[in-house]
Design a protein around this motif. Structure first.
Motif, mmCIF file in Angstrom:
data_model
loop_
_atom_site.group_PDB
_atom_site.id
_atom_site.type_symbol
_atom_site.label_atom_id
_atom_site.label_comp_id
_atom_site.label_asym_id
_atom_site.label_seq_id
_atom_site.Cartn_x
_atom_site.Cartn_y
_atom_site.Cartn_z
ATOM 1 N N MET A 86 54.143 -35.859 -22.397
ATOM 2 C CA MET A 86 55.490 -35.231 -21.974
ATOM 3 C C MET A 86 55.793 -34.104 -22.899
ATOM 4 N N ARG A 87 55.343 -33.830 -23.813
ATOM 5 C CA ARG A 87 55.217 -32.717 -24.893
ATOM 6 C C ARG A 87 55.252 -31.540 -24.012
ATOM 7 N N LEU A 88 55.859 -30.393 -24.049
ATOM 8 C CA LEU A 88 55.907 -29.177 -23.353
ATOM 9 C C LEU A 88 54.396 -28.565 -23.604
ATOM 10 N N ASP A 89 54.013 -28.547 -25.016
ATOM 11 C CA ASP A 89 52.683 -27.741 -25.040
ATOM 12 C C ASP A 89 51.663 -28.534 -24.225
ATOM 13 N N ALA A 90 51.514 -29.934 -24.408
ATOM 14 C CA ALA A 90 50.681 -30.746 -23.785
ATOM 15 C C ALA A 90 50.651 -30.673 -22.114
ATOM 16 N N LEU A 91 51.595 -30.395 -21.463
ATOM 17 C CA LEU A 91 51.755 -30.091 -20.022
ATOM 18 C C LEU A 91 51.493 -28.699 -19.733
ATOM 19 N N VAL A 92 51.608 -27.552 -20.771
ATOM 20 C CA VAL A 92 51.080 -26.284 -20.583
ATOM 21 C C VAL A 92 49.663 -26.222 -20.508
ATOM 22 N N LEU A 93 49.139 -26.900 -21.324
ATOM 23 C CA LEU A 93 47.736 -27.301 -21.361
ATOM 24 C C LEU A 93 47.095 -27.906 -19.945
ATOM 25 N N ARG A 94 47.822 -28.880 -19.805
ATOM 26 C CA ARG A 94 47.207 -29.642 -18.649
ATOM 27 C C ARG A 94 47.447 -29.112 -17.130
ATOM 28 N N ALA A 95 48.379 -27.908 -17.124
ATOM 29 C CA ALA A 95 48.701 -27.416 -15.943
ATOM 30 C C ALA A 95 47.717 -26.160 -16.033
ATOM 31 N N GLY A 96 46.806 -25.852 -16.925
ATOM 32 C CA GLY A 96 45.825 -24.810 -17.001
ATOM 33 C C GLY A 96 46.374 -23.460 -17.286
ATOM 34 N N PHE A 97 47.737 -23.321 -17.691
ATOM 35 C CA PHE A 97 48.114 -22.150 -18.422
ATOM 36 C C PHE A 97 47.708 -21.662 -19.653
ATOM 37 N N ALA A 98 46.656 -22.508 -20.227
ATOM 38 C CA ALA A 98 46.282 -22.224 -21.507
ATOM 39 C C ALA A 98 44.827 -22.981 -21.680
ATOM 40 N N ARG A 99 43.986 -22.558 -22.644
ATOM 41 C CA ARG A 99 42.550 -23.099 -22.751
ATOM 42 C C ARG A 99 42.577 -24.126 -23.622
ATOM 43 N N THR A 100 43.312 -24.097 -24.796
ATOM 44 C CA THR A 100 43.201 -25.189 -25.720
ATOM 45 C C THR A 100 44.757 -25.560 -26.121
ATOM 46 N N THR A 101 44.962 -26.649 -26.911
ATOM 47 C CA THR A 101 46.042 -27.183 -27.380
ATOM 48 C C THR A 101 46.738 -25.821 -28.188
ATOM 49 N N ALA A 102 45.956 -25.485 -28.992
ATOM 50 C CA ALA A 102 46.564 -24.444 -29.922
ATOM 51 C C ALA A 102 46.945 -23.296 -29.111
ATOM 52 N N GLN A 103 46.383 -22.748 -27.987
ATOM 53 C CA GLN A 103 46.807 -21.851 -27.330
ATOM 54 C C GLN A 103 48.090 -22.226 -26.415
ATOM 55 N N TYR A 145 50.248 -36.875 -12.290
ATOM 56 C CA TYR A 145 51.535 -36.608 -12.693
ATOM 57 C C TYR A 145 52.106 -35.229 -12.732
ATOM 58 N N LEU A 146 51.356 -34.171 -12.472
ATOM 59 C CA LEU A 146 51.863 -32.734 -12.279
ATOM 60 C C LEU A 146 51.370 -32.138 -11.184
ATOM 61 N N GLU A 147 52.398 -31.375 -10.642
ATOM 62 C CA GLU A 147 52.232 -30.678 -9.436
ATOM 63 C C GLU A 147 51.956 -29.261 -9.746
ATOM 64 N N ARG A 193 55.420 -28.715 -11.994
ATOM 65 C CA ARG A 193 56.502 -29.701 -11.838
ATOM 66 C C ARG A 193 55.860 -31.165 -12.438
ATOM 67 N N LEU A 194 56.632 -31.731 -13.566
ATOM 68 C CA LEU A 194 56.348 -33.106 -13.799
ATOM 69 C C LEU A 194 56.753 -33.934 -12.614
ATOM 70 N N VAL A 195 55.861 -34.439 -11.843
ATOM 71 C CA VAL A 195 56.449 -35.300 -10.993
ATOM 72 C C VAL A 195 56.934 -36.614 -11.408
ATOM 73 N N ARG A 196 56.502 -37.082 -12.142
ATOM 74 C CA ARG A 196 56.887 -38.435 -12.755
ATOM 75 C C ARG A 196 56.438 -38.705 -14.002
ATOM 76 N N ARG A 197 56.676 -39.719 -14.786
ATOM 77 C CA ARG A 197 56.218 -40.251 -16.202
ATOM 78 C C ARG A 197 54.636 -40.316 -16.118
ATOM 79 N N PRO A 198 53.894 -39.835 -16.836
ATOM 80 C CA PRO A 198 52.446 -40.033 -16.831
ATOM 81 C C PRO A 198 51.975 -41.478 -17.086
ATOM 82 N N LYS A 199 50.790 -42.225 -16.619
ATOM 83 C CA LYS A 199 50.457 -43.394 -16.955
ATOM 84 C C LYS A 199 49.070 -43.121 -17.734
#
Length: 209
Positions: free
Chosen positions: A95-112, A172-174, A183-189
């Motif tokens: 649920m960290r912002l940087d993790a979700l930016v990555l999962r959403a496809g807005f960046a290519r790597t965690t560092a990015q 957990y992401l739309e 949008r974070l729909v719910r807490r990740p499992k």
């Protein structure tokens, strides 16, 4: 440190931990699925319990790009939270912002992804957030800032340019990628989170410290 040196370091760490931390590291691991160094190809003697637990902890930490102190803080919170500590740990990290930016496809790597947040390109519910560790709550919307949408990295992302290197968007992401919005729909499992680590061993590592 130069970009080339950082890339080499990530590849070496990826090979040592047996988990791809960048797309380039993933390609290296396909070609060389063994640890770095002259003894990388030889069969190692069985690792001690401590070494196995340490490696799993390092794996988890590397995939989120955290310092030891940061991971320890989240672990302590996970231990205080109702439920299984290991699963709580991954769910809180996810649920960290940087993790979700990555999962959403807005960046290519965690560092990015982290760089996008720190450089003030990311909004949460319309408000600028520049802390990668910011905890996103279910229902909150993550969006690339309007002025930043025209930057090349985000144009590439909006066109689906990272689809070849990122896991499928978790449930957990739309995500509306063309709008650079998620949008974070719910807490990740834990079972849905695309992270490679035996979290029970991570819990055992910290429990013994």
């Amino acid at each position: 440190m130069s970009t080339k040196a950082r890339t080499r370091g990530k590849v070496k760490l990826s090979r040592a931990l047996g988990v791809a931390l960048t797309p380039k590291a993933a390609r290296y691991l396909e070609k060389r699925p063994y640890a770095p160094g002259e003894h990388g190809r030889t069969k190692r003697k069985a690792d001690s319990d401590y070494a196995v637990r340490l490696r799993e902890k390092q794996r988890l930490r590397a995939q989120y790009g955290l310092r030891e102190k940061q991971l320890r803080i989240v672990f302590n919170e996970a231990r205080r939270t109702q439920g299984l500590t290991g699963e709580n740990l991954v769910e809180l990290l996810e649920m960290r912002l940087d993790a979700l930016v990555l999962r959403a496809g807005f960046a290519r790597t965690t560092a990015q992804a982290r760089q996008a947040v720190v450089h003030r390109h990311i909004l949460v519910d319309g408000k600028l957030v520049d802390r990668p560790s910011f905890r996103v709550k279910p229902g909150q919307v993550i969006h690339v800032k309007g002025k930043s949408e025209q930057l090349e990295p985000f144009q590439v992302a909006a066109a689906g340019g990272h689809a070849d290197v990122l896991p499928k968007t978790p449930g957990y992401l739309e995500v509306e990628l063309d709008k650079l919005q998620a949008r974070l729909v719910r807490r990740p499992k834990r079972a849905e989170v695309p992270v490679t680590a035996d979290v029970q061993l991570v819990v055992e590592y910290y429990a013994a410290r």
